[in-house]
Scaffold this motif. Structure first.
Motif, PDB file in Angstrom:
ATOM      1  N   GLY A   1      -6.507   4.255  -1.795  1.00 37.56           N
ATOM      2  CA  GLY A   1      -6.091   3.169  -0.909  1.00 37.56           C
ATOM      3  C   GLY A   1      -4.963   3.591   0.006  1.00 37.56           C
ATOM      4  O   GLY A   1      -4.379   2.758   0.703  1.00 37.56           O
ATOM      5  N   THR A   2      -4.657   4.891   0.026  1.00 33.55           N
ATOM      6  CA  THR A   2      -3.550   5.394   0.838  1.00 33.55           C
ATOM      7  C   THR A   2      -3.886   5.334   2.323  1.00 33.55           C
ATOM      8  O   THR A   2      -5.010   5.630   2.732  1.00 33.55           O
ATOM      9  CB  THR A   2      -3.219   6.849   0.452  1.00 33.55           C
TER      10      THR A   2
ATOM     11  N   HIS B   1       5.845   3.219  -0.207  1.00 37.51           N
ATOM     12  CA  HIS B   1       5.055   2.039  -0.532  1.00 37.51           C
ATOM     13  C   HIS B   1       5.599   0.893   0.315  1.00 37.51           C
ATOM     14  O   HIS B   1       6.783   0.543   0.204  1.00 37.51           O
ATOM     15  CB  HIS B   1       5.142   1.714  -2.018  1.00 37.51           C
TER      16      HIS B   1
ATOM     17  N   VAL C   1       0.834  -1.200   0.000  1.00 39.12           N
ATOM     18  CA  VAL C   1       0.000   0.000   0.000  1.00 39.12           C
ATOM     19  C   VAL C   1       0.871   1.253   0.000  1.00 39.12           C
ATOM     20  O   VAL C   1       2.030   1.228   0.424  1.00 39.12           O
ATOM     21  CB  VAL C   1      -0.949   0.038   1.223  1.00 39.12           C
TER      22      VAL C   1
ATOM     23  N   TYR D   1     -10.872   0.667   4.566  1.00 37.48           N
ATOM     24  CA  TYR D   1     -10.296   0.155   5.810  1.00 37.48           C
ATOM     25  C   TYR D   1     -11.182   0.656   6.949  1.00 37.48           C
ATOM     26  O   TYR D   1     -10.936   1.729   7.505  1.00 37.48           O
ATOM     27  CB  TYR D   1      -8.864   0.664   6.001  1.00 37.48           C
TER      28      TYR D   1
ATOM     29  N   THR E   1       1.669   4.725   1.613  1.00 36.99           N
ATOM     30  CA  THR E   1       1.486   5.357   2.916  1.00 36.99           C
ATOM     31  C   THR E   1       2.080   6.760   2.909  1.00 36.99           C
ATOM     32  O   THR E   1       3.049   7.051   2.206  1.00 36.99           O
ATOM     33  CB  THR E   1       2.155   4.545   4.050  1.00 36.99           C
TER      34      THR E   1
END
Length: 236
Positions: free
Chosen positions: A163-164, A182, A94, A134, A96
Protein backbone atom coordinates in the motif's frame (compact mmCIF):
# COMPACT_ATOMS: atom_id res chain seq x y z
CA UNK A 1 -30.22 -29.61 -16.84
CA UNK A 2 -31.80 -27.29 -19.40
CA UNK A 3 -32.54 -28.63 -22.87
CA UNK A 4 -29.76 -27.62 -25.31
CA UNK A 5 -30.58 -25.70 -28.47
CA UNK A 6 -29.36 -26.86 -31.84
CA UNK A 7 -27.15 -25.10 -34.37
CA UNK A 8 -27.09 -26.78 -37.82
CA UNK A 9 -23.94 -26.16 -39.86
CA UNK A 10 -23.53 -27.11 -43.51
CA UNK A 11 -20.85 -24.96 -45.12
CA UNK A 12 -17.83 -24.97 -42.82
CA UNK A 13 -15.59 -27.58 -41.29
CA UNK A 14 -14.47 -25.40 -38.37
CA UNK A 15 -16.90 -23.33 -36.32
CA UNK A 16 -15.80 -20.60 -33.93
CA UNK A 17 -18.11 -19.04 -31.41
CA UNK A 18 -17.60 -15.57 -32.86
CA UNK A 19 -19.04 -16.72 -36.20
CA UNK A 20 -22.25 -18.27 -34.88
CA UNK A 21 -24.37 -15.17 -34.41
CA UNK A 22 -26.10 -15.56 -37.78
CA UNK A 23 -26.87 -19.30 -37.47
CA UNK A 24 -30.35 -20.75 -37.34
CA UNK A 25 -31.44 -21.89 -33.88
CA UNK A 26 -33.83 -24.69 -33.01
CA UNK A 27 -34.60 -26.54 -29.75
CA UNK A 28 -33.33 -30.10 -29.42
CA UNK A 29 -35.42 -32.73 -27.62
CA UNK A 30 -33.76 -34.65 -24.81
CA UNK A 31 -34.26 -37.91 -26.75
CA UNK A 32 -33.91 -38.18 -30.53
CA UNK A 33 -34.08 -35.45 -33.13
CA UNK A 34 -36.67 -32.72 -33.28
CA UNK A 35 -37.34 -30.89 -36.52
CA UNK A 36 -39.17 -27.66 -35.73
CA UNK A 37 -38.75 -24.66 -37.99
CA UNK A 38 -35.46 -22.88 -37.33
CA UNK A 39 -35.51 -19.17 -36.60
CA UNK A 40 -32.97 -17.64 -38.95
CA UNK A 41 -30.93 -14.80 -37.51
CA UNK A 42 -31.89 -15.47 -33.89
CA UNK A 43 -29.18 -14.03 -31.61
CA UNK A 44 -27.28 -16.34 -29.29
CA UNK A 45 -28.28 -15.92 -25.67
CA UNK A 46 -25.96 -15.84 -22.67
CA UNK A 47 -26.37 -18.78 -20.30
CA UNK A 48 -28.11 -21.01 -22.89
CA UNK A 49 -26.53 -24.37 -23.73
CA UNK A 50 -26.17 -24.90 -27.49
CA UNK A 51 -25.34 -27.99 -29.52
CA UNK A 52 -23.44 -27.77 -32.81
CA UNK A 53 -24.02 -30.45 -35.47
CA UNK A 54 -23.04 -30.79 -39.07
CA UNK A 55 -26.13 -30.54 -41.30
CA UNK A 56 -26.94 -33.49 -43.56
CA UNK A 57 -27.03 -33.15 -47.32
CA UNK A 58 -30.29 -34.00 -49.11
CA UNK A 59 -30.86 -37.74 -49.39
CA UNK A 60 -28.26 -38.71 -46.80
CA UNK A 61 -29.75 -41.09 -44.20
CA UNK A 62 -29.72 -39.88 -40.61
CA UNK A 63 -27.55 -42.10 -38.36
CA UNK A 64 -27.49 -40.63 -34.83
CA UNK A 65 -24.63 -42.90 -33.71
CA UNK A 66 -22.34 -41.33 -36.33
CA UNK A 67 -23.08 -37.73 -35.37
CA UNK A 68 -20.38 -35.77 -33.56
CA UNK A 69 -21.80 -33.36 -31.03
CA UNK A 70 -20.24 -30.23 -29.59
CA UNK A 71 -21.68 -28.10 -26.83
CA UNK A 72 -20.97 -24.61 -25.60
CA UNK A 73 -22.57 -22.01 -23.36
CA UNK A 74 -22.35 -18.33 -24.22
CA UNK A 75 -20.96 -16.18 -21.42
CA UNK A 76 -22.70 -12.97 -20.48
CA UNK A 77 -20.75 -9.84 -21.52
CA UNK A 78 -18.35 -8.66 -18.88
CA UNK A 79 -19.18 -5.31 -17.31
CA UNK A 80 -16.80 -2.50 -18.30
CA UNK A 81 -13.93 -1.78 -15.97
CA UNK A 82 -14.91 1.12 -13.78
CA UNK A 83 -13.13 3.62 -11.60
CA UNK A 84 -12.19 2.41 -8.15
CA UNK A 85 -15.31 1.86 -6.08
CA UNK A 86 -14.11 3.60 -2.93
CA UNK A 87 -15.80 6.86 -2.00
CA UNK A 88 -13.85 10.06 -2.70
CA UNK A 89 -12.98 12.05 0.38
CA UNK A 90 -11.79 8.94 2.20
CA UNK A 91 -9.04 9.60 4.72
CA UNK A 92 -6.39 7.03 5.56
CA UNK A 93 -2.88 6.68 6.92
CA UNK A 94 -0.38 5.34 4.39
CA UNK A 95 3.31 4.59 4.21
CA UNK A 96 5.11 6.90 1.78
CA UNK A 97 8.59 6.95 0.29
CA UNK A 98 10.20 9.21 -2.31
CA UNK A 99 11.96 8.71 -5.63
CA UNK A 100 13.91 10.82 -8.10
CA UNK A 101 14.27 10.57 -11.88
CA UNK A 102 18.06 10.18 -11.71
CA UNK A 103 18.03 7.13 -9.42
CA UNK A 104 19.72 4.08 -10.92
CA UNK A 105 16.46 2.16 -11.38
CA UNK A 106 14.66 5.12 -12.98
CA UNK A 107 17.38 6.79 -15.02
CA UNK A 108 16.45 4.80 -18.15
CA UNK A 109 13.02 6.50 -18.10
CA UNK A 110 14.42 9.98 -17.51
CA UNK A 111 11.84 12.53 -16.39
CA UNK A 112 8.95 10.51 -17.88
CA UNK A 113 6.30 8.64 -15.91
CA UNK A 114 4.54 5.39 -16.84
CA UNK A 115 2.22 7.35 -19.15
CA UNK A 116 5.19 8.64 -21.15
CA UNK A 117 4.51 12.22 -20.03
CA UNK A 118 6.76 14.45 -17.88
CA UNK A 119 6.85 13.84 -14.14
CA UNK A 120 5.11 16.71 -12.33
CA UNK A 121 6.33 18.76 -9.38
CA UNK A 122 4.27 21.86 -8.75
CA UNK A 123 0.76 22.42 -7.43
CA UNK A 124 0.07 18.95 -8.91
CA UNK A 125 2.80 16.37 -8.27
CA UNK A 126 3.46 12.87 -9.57
CA UNK A 127 3.20 9.79 -7.38
CA UNK A 128 3.85 6.11 -8.04
CA UNK A 129 1.82 3.24 -6.57
CA UNK A 130 0.42 -0.23 -7.19
CA UNK A 131 -2.28 0.49 -9.79
CA UNK A 132 -4.43 -2.38 -8.56
CA UNK A 133 -4.77 -0.45 -5.27
CA UNK A 134 -4.49 3.14 -6.47
CA UNK A 135 -5.43 3.11 -10.19
CA UNK A 136 -3.91 5.65 -12.55
CA UNK A 137 -5.48 9.07 -12.15
CA UNK A 138 -6.08 8.75 -8.40
CA UNK A 139 -5.66 12.17 -6.78
CA UNK A 140 -5.04 12.87 -3.10
CA UNK A 141 -3.78 15.47 -0.63
CA UNK A 142 -1.39 14.94 2.26
CA UNK A 143 -2.34 16.45 5.61
CA UNK A 144 -0.36 19.64 6.19
CA UNK A 145 0.03 20.34 2.44
CA UNK A 146 -3.34 21.93 1.54
CA UNK A 147 -2.05 23.59 -1.64
CA UNK A 148 -0.55 20.45 -3.20
CA UNK A 149 -2.41 17.67 -5.05
CA UNK A 150 -0.66 14.38 -5.82
CA UNK A 151 -1.69 12.32 -8.84
CA UNK A 152 -0.86 8.65 -9.40
CA UNK A 153 0.71 8.53 -12.88
CA UNK A 154 3.59 6.12 -12.27
CA UNK A 155 4.28 2.68 -10.80
CA UNK A 156 7.28 0.70 -9.60
CA UNK A 157 8.10 -2.98 -9.14
CA UNK A 158 8.86 -2.55 -5.41
CA UNK A 159 5.41 -1.04 -4.82
CA UNK A 160 3.35 -3.91 -6.25
CA UNK A 161 1.55 -5.85 -3.54
CA UNK A 162 2.00 -3.04 -1.01
CA UNK A 163 0.00 0.00 0.00
CA UNK A 164 3.07 2.23 -0.17
CA UNK A 165 2.90 5.42 -2.26
CA UNK A 166 6.15 6.76 -3.75
CA UNK A 167 6.24 10.56 -4.11
CA UNK A 168 8.25 12.14 -6.92
CA UNK A 169 10.99 14.60 -5.94
CA UNK A 170 13.08 16.45 -8.56
CA UNK A 171 16.40 16.11 -6.68
CA UNK A 172 18.07 13.37 -4.67
CA UNK A 173 18.47 15.79 -1.77
CA UNK A 174 14.69 16.28 -1.54
CA UNK A 175 14.19 12.53 -1.94
CA UNK A 176 16.55 11.77 0.95
CA UNK A 177 14.99 14.48 3.12
CA UNK A 178 11.58 12.84 2.75
CA UNK A 179 12.82 9.35 3.57
CA UNK A 180 10.01 7.09 4.81
CA UNK A 181 6.97 8.71 6.40
CA UNK A 182 3.56 7.53 7.51
CA UNK A 183 1.16 10.33 6.61
CA UNK A 184 -2.57 10.98 6.56
CA UNK A 185 -4.01 11.44 3.08
CA UNK A 186 -7.42 12.39 1.72
CA UNK A 187 -8.43 10.89 -1.62
CA UNK A 188 -9.99 13.60 -3.80
CA UNK A 189 -10.70 11.40 -6.81
CA UNK A 190 -10.16 7.71 -7.48
CA UNK A 191 -8.59 6.73 -10.78
CA UNK A 192 -9.74 4.32 -13.47
CA UNK A 193 -9.06 0.58 -13.64
CA UNK A 194 -10.01 0.67 -17.33
CA UNK A 195 -7.35 3.25 -18.14
CA UNK A 196 -4.82 1.35 -16.00
CA UNK A 197 -5.50 -1.84 -17.97
CA UNK A 198 -5.33 -0.03 -21.33
CA UNK A 199 -1.87 1.30 -20.46
CA UNK A 200 -0.52 -1.99 -19.10
CA UNK A 201 -2.01 -4.49 -21.57
CA UNK A 202 1.13 -4.52 -23.77
CA UNK A 203 3.58 -4.60 -20.85
CA UNK A 204 2.67 -7.89 -19.19
CA UNK A 205 6.04 -9.47 -20.03
CA UNK A 206 7.20 -7.71 -16.86
CA UNK A 207 6.20 -9.75 -13.77
CA UNK A 208 5.19 -6.74 -11.65
CA UNK A 209 2.95 -5.38 -14.42
CA UNK A 210 1.42 -8.81 -14.98
CA UNK A 211 0.63 -9.06 -11.28
CA UNK A 212 -1.13 -5.68 -11.27
CA UNK A 213 -3.21 -6.71 -14.28
CA UNK A 214 -4.17 -9.99 -12.61
CA UNK A 215 -5.01 -8.24 -9.34
CA UNK A 216 -7.25 -5.75 -11.15
CA UNK A 217 -9.05 -8.56 -12.98
CA UNK A 218 -9.58 -10.43 -9.73
CA UNK A 219 -10.83 -7.34 -7.94
CA UNK A 220 -13.22 -6.17 -10.65
CA UNK A 221 -14.36 -9.40 -12.31
CA UNK A 222 -13.67 -12.07 -9.67
CA UNK A 223 -12.48 -14.14 -12.61
CA UNK A 224 -12.01 -17.90 -12.58
CA UNK A 225 -9.79 -20.11 -14.72
CA UNK A 226 -12.83 -20.96 -16.86
CA UNK A 227 -13.58 -17.35 -17.72
CA UNK A 228 -9.97 -16.69 -18.71
CA UNK A 229 -10.12 -19.19 -21.61
CA UNK A 230 -10.14 -17.91 -25.17
CA UNK A 231 -12.92 -18.46 -27.76
CA UNK A 232 -14.06 -22.08 -28.01
CA UNK A 233 -13.66 -23.89 -31.35
CA UNK A 234 -15.67 -26.90 -32.53
CA UNK A 235 -14.42 -29.09 -35.40
CA UNK A 236 -17.14 -30.77 -37.43
Amino acid sequence: MSTPRLLCWSFATVVTISSLSSCALAPLETVGWASPKAKAGSPLQAGVRYEVRKALAAGVPFRPQEMKRYYFVMEAPRPPLMAATQVSGRRMTVRTTAYCHDEDDHIVYGVKNALGTPLKFGSVRSAAADWSRYPVGTRFRIAGQPDVVYEVDDYGSALVGTGTIDLYKPTQGQMNDWGVRHVDIEVIQWGSYQRSMDIMRDRTKWPHVRRMVEDIETKVYQVTAQSLRGPMTASL
